[in-house]
Design a protein around this motif. Sequence first.
Motif, PDB file in Angstrom:
ATOM      1  N   LYS A 115      38.827  45.113  51.484  1.00  0.00           N
ATOM      2  CA  LYS A 115      37.890  43.965  51.748  1.00  0.00           C
ATOM      3  C   LYS A 115      37.217  43.508  50.642  1.00  0.00           C
ATOM      4  O   LYS A 115      37.187  42.371  50.499  1.00  0.00           O
ATOM      5  N   ARG A 116      36.558  44.356  50.103  1.00  0.00           N
ATOM      6  CA  ARG A 116      35.660  43.712  48.831  1.00  0.00           C
ATOM      7  C   ARG A 116      36.491  43.012  47.812  1.00  0.00           C
ATOM      8  O   ARG A 116      36.152  42.044  47.350  1.00  0.00           O
ATOM      9  N   VAL A 117      37.675  43.776  47.370  1.00  0.00           N
ATOM     10  CA  VAL A 117      38.517  43.003  46.223  1.00  0.00           C
ATOM     11  C   VAL A 117      39.067  41.637  46.780  1.00  0.00           C
ATOM     12  O   VAL A 117      38.997  40.548  46.247  1.00  0.00           O
ATOM     13  N   PHE A 118      39.439  41.539  48.215  1.00  0.00           N
ATOM     14  CA  PHE A 118      39.869  40.216  48.591  1.00  0.00           C
ATOM     15  C   PHE A 118      38.548  39.367  48.676  1.00  0.00           C
ATOM     16  O   PHE A 118      39.112  37.990  48.389  1.00  0.00           O
ATOM     17  N   GLY A 119      37.456  39.779  48.906  1.00  0.00           N
ATOM     18  CA  GLY A 119      36.405  38.762  48.862  1.00  0.00           C
ATOM     19  C   GLY A 119      36.270  38.372  47.508  1.00  0.00           C
ATOM     20  O   GLY A 119      35.692  37.279  46.931  1.00  0.00           O
ATOM     21  N   GLU A 120      36.399  39.182  46.310  1.00  0.00           N
ATOM     22  CA  GLU A 120      36.316  38.755  45.038  1.00  0.00           C
ATOM     23  C   GLU A 120      37.440  37.669  44.643  1.00  0.00           C
ATOM     24  O   GLU A 120      37.146  37.102  43.909  1.00  0.00           O
ATOM     25  N   VAL A 121      38.418  37.908  45.210  1.00  0.00           N
ATOM     26  CA  VAL A 121      39.580  36.954  45.028  1.00  0.00           C
ATOM     27  C   VAL A 121      39.125  35.630  45.504  1.00  0.00           C
ATOM     28  O   VAL A 121      39.559  34.542  44.876  1.00  0.00           O
ATOM     29  N   VAL A 122      38.661  35.459  47.028  1.00  0.00           N
ATOM     30  CA  VAL A 122      38.265  34.289  47.189  1.00  0.00           C
ATOM     31  C   VAL A 122      37.253  33.798  46.590  1.00  0.00           C
ATOM     32  O   VAL A 122      37.384  32.471  46.193  1.00  0.00           O
ATOM     33  N   LYS A 123      36.153  34.229  45.866  1.00  0.00           N
ATOM     34  CA  LYS A 123      35.121  33.734  45.400  1.00  0.00           C
ATOM     35  C   LYS A 123      35.757  33.100  44.005  1.00  0.00           C
ATOM     36  O   LYS A 123      35.297  32.184  43.633  1.00  0.00           O
ATOM     37  N   SER A 124      36.730  33.978  43.085  1.00  0.00           N
ATOM     38  CA  SER A 124      37.314  33.399  42.206  1.00  0.00           C
ATOM     39  C   SER A 124      38.203  32.148  42.226  1.00  0.00           C
ATOM     40  O   SER A 124      37.871  31.208  41.269  1.00  0.00           O
ATOM     41  N   ILE A 125      38.992  32.063  43.313  1.00  0.00           N
ATOM     42  CA  ILE A 125      39.815  30.982  43.437  1.00  0.00           C
ATOM     43  C   ILE A 125      38.922  29.751  43.709  1.00  0.00           C
ATOM     44  O   ILE A 125      39.286  28.512  43.414  1.00  0.00           O
ATOM     45  N   ASN A 126      37.634  30.168  44.258  1.00  0.00           N
ATOM     46  CA  ASN A 126      36.727  28.806  44.786  1.00  0.00           C
ATOM     47  C   ASN A 126      35.992  28.509  43.525  1.00  0.00           C
ATOM     48  O   ASN A 126      35.158  27.422  43.420  1.00  0.00           O
ATOM     49  N   HIS A 127      36.028  29.178  42.568  1.00  0.00           N
ATOM     50  CA  HIS A 127      35.066  28.955  41.172  1.00  0.00           C
ATOM     51  C   HIS A 127      36.125  28.745  39.944  1.00  0.00           C
ATOM     52  O   HIS A 127      35.921  29.468  39.180  1.00  0.00           O
ATOM     53  N   HIS A 128      37.084  27.842  40.035  1.00  0.00           N
ATOM     54  CA  HIS A 128      37.984  27.627  39.034  1.00  0.00           C
ATOM     55  C   HIS A 128      38.818  28.816  38.241  1.00  0.00           C
ATOM     56  O   HIS A 128      39.186  28.832  37.286  1.00  0.00           O
ATOM     57  N   GLY A 129      38.876  29.871  39.252  1.00  0.00           N
ATOM     58  CA  GLY A 129      39.948  31.221  38.931  1.00  0.00           C
ATOM     59  C   GLY A 129      38.770  31.924  37.668  1.00  0.00           C
ATOM     60  O   GLY A 129      39.416  32.934  37.437  1.00  0.00           O
ATOM     61  N   ASP A 130      37.369  31.735  37.588  1.00  0.00           N
ATOM     62  CA  ASP A 130      36.576  32.685  36.916  1.00  0.00           C
ATOM     63  C   ASP A 130      36.803  34.182  37.339  1.00  0.00           C
ATOM     64  O   ASP A 130      36.455  34.474  38.514  1.00  0.00           O
ATOM     65  N   GLY A 131      36.940  35.180  36.525  1.00  0.00           N
ATOM     66  CA  GLY A 131      37.051  36.293  36.677  1.00  0.00           C
ATOM     67  C   GLY A 131      38.240  36.991  37.448  1.00  0.00           C
ATOM     68  O   GLY A 131      38.257  38.356  37.807  1.00  0.00           O
ATOM     69  N   LEU A 132      39.228  36.112  37.549  1.00  0.00           N
ATOM     70  CA  LEU A 132      40.449  36.738  38.225  1.00  0.00           C
ATOM     71  C   LEU A 132      41.184  38.010  37.454  1.00  0.00           C
ATOM     72  O   LEU A 132      41.372  39.006  38.096  1.00  0.00           O
ATOM     73  N   ALA A 133      41.162  37.817  36.315  1.00  0.00           N
ATOM     74  CA  ALA A 133      41.884  38.958  35.456  1.00  0.00           C
ATOM     75  C   ALA A 133      40.961  40.153  35.295  1.00  0.00           C
ATOM     76  O   ALA A 133      41.503  41.200  35.074  1.00  0.00           O
ATOM     77  N   ASN A 134      39.816  40.146  35.874  1.00  0.00           N
ATOM     78  CA  ASN A 134      38.720  41.330  35.709  1.00  0.00           C
ATOM     79  C   ASN A 134      38.554  41.889  36.978  1.00  0.00           C
ATOM     80  O   ASN A 134      37.617  42.920  37.092  1.00  0.00           O
ATOM     81  N   ILE A 135      39.050  41.505  37.834  1.00  0.00           N
ATOM     82  CA  ILE A 135      38.930  42.012  39.570  1.00  0.00           C
ATOM     83  C   ILE A 135      39.415  43.523  39.256  1.00  0.00           C
ATOM     84  O   ILE A 135      40.839  43.817  38.889  1.00  0.00           O
ATOM     85  N   THR A 136      38.561  44.601  39.643  1.00  0.00           N
ATOM     86  CA  THR A 136      39.018  45.829  39.477  1.00  0.00           C
ATOM     87  C   THR A 136      38.663  46.790  40.661  1.00  0.00           C
ATOM     88  O   THR A 136      37.913  46.230  41.502  1.00  0.00           O
ATOM     89  N   TYR A 137      39.801  47.484  41.212  1.00  0.00           N
ATOM     90  CA  TYR A 137      39.479  48.228  42.497  1.00  0.00           C
ATOM     91  C   TYR A 137      39.241  49.968  42.070  1.00  0.00           C
ATOM     92  O   TYR A 137      39.625  50.349  41.091  1.00  0.00           O
ATOM     93  N   TYR A 138      38.311  50.301  43.008  1.00  0.00           N
ATOM     94  CA  TYR A 138      37.826  51.692  42.693  1.00  0.00           C
ATOM     95  C   TYR A 138      38.295  52.691  43.717  1.00  0.00           C
ATOM     96  O   TYR A 138      38.628  52.336  44.848  1.00  0.00           O
ATOM     97  N   GLY A 139      38.258  53.985  43.343  1.00  0.00           N
ATOM     98  CA  GLY A 139      38.651  55.016  44.372  1.00  0.00           C
ATOM     99  C   GLY A 139      37.546  55.533  45.213  1.00  0.00           C
ATOM    100  O   GLY A 139      36.379  54.767  45.193  1.00  0.00           O
ATOM    101  N   PRO A 140      37.948  56.193  46.003  1.00  0.00           N
ATOM    102  CA  PRO A 140      36.793  56.660  47.197  1.00  0.00           C
ATOM    103  C   PRO A 140      35.631  57.372  46.314  1.00  0.00           C
ATOM    104  O   PRO A 140      35.814  57.909  45.005  1.00  0.00           O
ATOM    105  N   PRO A 141      34.571  57.095  46.933  1.00  0.00           N
ATOM    106  CA  PRO A 141      33.166  57.712  46.081  1.00  0.00           C
ATOM    107  C   PRO A 141      33.296  59.289  45.951  1.00  0.00           C
ATOM    108  O   PRO A 141      33.754  60.016  46.537  1.00  0.00           O
ATOM    109  N   LYS A 142      32.851  59.496  44.718  1.00  0.00           N
ATOM    110  CA  LYS A 142      32.908  61.040  44.511  1.00  0.00           C
ATOM    111  C   LYS A 142      31.735  61.602  45.269  1.00  0.00           C
ATOM    112  O   LYS A 142      30.752  60.920  46.041  1.00  0.00           O
TER     113      LYS A 142
END
Length: 263
Positions: free
Chosen positions: A75-102
């Motif tokens: 859900k977090r990364v989808f929110g990042e996508v929404v934010k990026s496409i609404n701001h001229h695509g800024d940061g699209l290439a840098n969206i990173t997904y993380y594994g479960p907390p250690k």
Amino acid sequence: MLSVSRSLAATLLWVPMIIASIVLSLWLSWQALSQVDFSYGVWYDVLGIHEHIEKYGPQNRHRRGFETTTVEERKRVFGEVVKSINHHGDGLANITYYGPPKANGALSPIDRLFHRDEVGHLQDVANLITVFDRCAYGAMGVLLVYVALLLWRQRWLSAMSLSVADLPWWQQKPNWRNAHLCLVAIVGLLTVAVFIIGPVEVFYWLHEHIFPPDHPWFFYYQDSLMATSMKAPDLFGAIAVEWFALTALVYSLWLFLWIKVDR
């Protein structure tokens, strides 16, 4: 006959206001839904996106480990996508997904969410939204002109102790009922046409004609975390329904307010 023609002409003079109101209602609804990530959390359960990711995540040929992410992370990364496409695509290439907390609570990055072709397609979407933003700003300008006209007309009528019926035809109120009956008929015909042709076919046709022909936009689930995490095109259909439903509500409230003021 002359009075009918003048009534029709007076209504047509307000068509730009109706179009501008619809554009602005669409834009305001888009902005509102963006704040809640287009109800992704709801659609995630309703559309079975979790099971979809569990099936196709391990099959991805470009990215690894997305199926090991938590629901909150997806859900977090989808929110990042929404934010990026609404701001001229800024940061699209840098969206990173993380594994479960250690055990110590630290998060380990797994990979970038999108490969080059996916970033290119989402940048095209962001560019389209930028054009949409500019259309909305133009619609605001058109509505300001009509609001100024309304205020001027009311002040002038009050000063002259006249009623709207005393005005020349081009300053008369539009026939809202007839104007919106035509609008409803057009929307109804388009909706029927979409279901006759097929929503998926229309979706593909729009992509072929809106986006640059040399930019990939179709991705198999095995090649795209974008398609997998959004269960394309199912999620887009759900978003379209809630977007247009909210637009209808916003437009109705705006029109109700306008008619109440324009007495």
